[in-house]
Design an enzyme around this catalytic site. Structure first.
Site, PDB file in Angstrom:
ATOM      1  NE  ARG A 150       0.429  60.507  31.773  1.00  0.00           N
ATOM      2  CZ  ARG A 150       1.301  60.387  30.775  1.00  0.00           C
ATOM      3  NH1 ARG A 150       0.864  60.395  29.515  1.00  0.00           N
ATOM      4  NH2 ARG A 150       2.605  60.312  30.985  1.00  0.00           N
ATOM      5  CG  ASN A 195       5.038  63.637  43.686  1.00  0.00           C
ATOM      6  OD1 ASN A 195       5.609  63.905  42.643  1.00  0.00           O
ATOM      7  ND2 ASN A 195       3.918  62.961  43.699  1.00  0.00           N
ATOM      8  CB  CYS A 203       3.572  67.227  39.862  1.00  0.00           C
ATOM      9  SG  CYS A 203       3.933  66.581  38.225  1.00  0.00           S
ATOM     10  CG  ASN A 219       0.938  64.729  34.590  1.00  0.00           C
ATOM     11  OD1 ASN A 219       0.614  63.885  35.401  1.00  0.00           O
ATOM     12  ND2 ASN A 219       1.798  64.463  33.593  1.00  0.00           N
ATOM     13  CB  CYS A 243       8.584  61.018  38.135  1.00  0.00           C
ATOM     14  SG  CYS A 243       7.950  61.566  39.735  1.00  0.00           S
ATOM     15  N   GLY A 244       9.805  64.341  37.999  1.00  0.00           N
ATOM     16  CA  GLY A 244      10.825  65.273  38.492  1.00  0.00           C
ATOM     17  C   GLY A 244      11.106  65.124  39.981  1.00  0.00           C
ATOM     18  CB  THR A 250       7.343  66.817  35.081  1.00  0.00           C
ATOM     19  OG1 THR A 250       6.257  66.075  35.658  1.00  0.00           O
ATOM     20  CG2 THR A 250       8.550  65.906  34.915  1.00  0.00           C
TER      21      THR A 250
HETATM   22  N1  LIG Z   1       4.937  63.305  40.087  1.00  0.00           N
HETATM   23  C1  LIG Z   1       5.769  63.325  38.951  1.00  0.00           C
HETATM   24  C2  LIG Z   1       5.145  62.983  37.628  1.00  0.00           C
HETATM   25  C3  LIG Z   1       4.744  61.510  37.575  1.00  0.00           C
HETATM   26  C4  LIG Z   1       4.235  61.049  36.229  1.00  0.00           C
HETATM   27  C5  LIG Z   1       2.934  61.685  35.818  1.00  0.00           C
HETATM   28  N2  LIG Z   1       1.836  61.350  36.693  1.00  0.00           N
HETATM   29  C6  LIG Z   1       2.608  61.267  34.375  1.00  0.00           C
HETATM   30  O1  LIG Z   1       1.820  60.332  34.170  1.00  0.00           O
HETATM   31  O2  LIG Z   1       3.154  61.884  33.463  1.00  0.00           O
HETATM   32  C7  LIG Z   1       6.743  64.474  38.927  1.00  0.00           C
HETATM   33  O3  LIG Z   1       7.216  64.826  40.023  1.00  0.00           O
HETATM   34  O4  LIG Z   1       7.121  64.946  37.868  1.00  0.00           O
END
Ligand SMILES: N[C@@H](CCC[C@H](N)C(=O)O)C(=O)O
Length: 278
Positions: free
Chosen positions: A208, A11, A216, A189, A85-86, A218
């Site tokens: 998202r 990511n 991802c 997401n 973003c985790g 989270t």
């Molecule tokens: N890739 C991320 C999450 C990034 C934000 C997500 N696209 C959103 O809009 O909530 C992760 O590693 O958590």
């Protein structure tokens, strides 16, 4: 302008140091930086700014970030703002540690979802205290090859974690999932996951603001929470296309452990992308 590039389980993020908050980073500029052909390329941008210089009110869930020296201003590849973003927070912490901007083994990073404590492990992995995932009932998403149902999970940002009865690799994630707007007024997401072995999940995600990504953080926490019987603790290995993370769930909340690396740094110019809103 200086930049760095990093990733956590593939990511990937463009890191923009802006300690004094001098940049007014517009959505079209974020989209241009993240463009994989005309820009540096990334799933999002991590702006590294001192919390005191942020110029944004930190209220509600973000309030605990006021105590942190550094704030992760996260933007999705399409230029939209996200709460958390985790994978990004691990990469952000790695950047601070590598540059001598913070000292381990524990640092706190401010985010719009609140302060997140990051711990450096002996093998170089980073573990993030992700707070308590909130399980909020069911919803559904229309994908290119049918409808999937799942749990709404809030991990600072919104997720729909859908357990599927087939290999997640066989799910068609080429089109943006259509969601129930009443359930997700801010979008979400969407994860598809399956149990691969006892204690191990496999997951793919459509993020998202970014489309399908290779991981991802989270989302990994969201599927671990959705797969755990109510009231129980659990440890899950979660395999994603870009690698693997581990989630520890107990009464205090979720911890996410995984790698984070910086792969490049250099200079770039901020350009506007024609594809994004100004
Ligand atoms: N890739 C991320 C999450 C990034 C934000 C997500 N696209 C959103 O809009 O909530 C992760 O590693 O958590």
């Amino acid at each position: 302008m200086r930049f760095a590039k990093g990733h956590g389980t593939e990511n990937d993020f463009v890191i923009i140091p802006d300690p004094e908050g001098a940049l007014d980073l517009r959505p079209a500029q974020v989209a241009a930086l993240c463009d994989r052909r005309a820009g540096i390329g990334g799933d999002g941008v991590l702006r590294v700014v001192r919390t005191a210089a942020l110029g944004e009110a930190l209220t509600g869930p973000a309030a605990s970030s006021q105590a942190c020296e550094w704030f992760m201003d996260y933007r999705n590849a399409d230029g939209s703002v996200a709460e958390m973003c985790g994978n990004g927070v691990r990469v952000f912490a790695r950047y601070l540690l590598d540059r001598g901007l913070a000292e381990g083994p524990e640092i706190s990073v401010g985010t719009r979802a609140g302060a997140r404590r990051v711990t450096v492990e002996d093998d170089g992995d980073l573990t993030v205290d992700m707070g308590r995932p909130e399980l909020r009932g069911e919803s559904a998403a229309d994908l290119a090859d049918g409808t999937v149902r799942g749990r709404r999970v809030f991990v600072g940002n919104p997720h729909l974690a859908c357990r599927v009865d087939r290999d997640p690799d066989d799910v068609d994630l080429t089109a943006a999932p259509r969601l129930n707007e009443a359930d997700f007024p801010e979008g979400a997401n969407v994860e598809v996951f399956a149990v691969a072995a006892p204690g191990t999940l496999r997951m793919r995600v459509y993020e998202r603001g970014a489309g399908e990504t290779r991981s991802c953080g989270t989302g990994i926490v969201a599927v671990a929470a959705a797969a755990t019987p109510p009231g129980e603790g659990a440890t899950w290995r979660v395999r994603v296309p870009g690698g693997e993370c581990v989630v520890f769930l107990d009464a205090d909340g979720a911890r996410l452990r995984g790698p984070a690396v910086i792969v490049a740094e250099g200079e770039t110019t901020l350009l506007d992308s024609a594809a994004a809103p100004a």
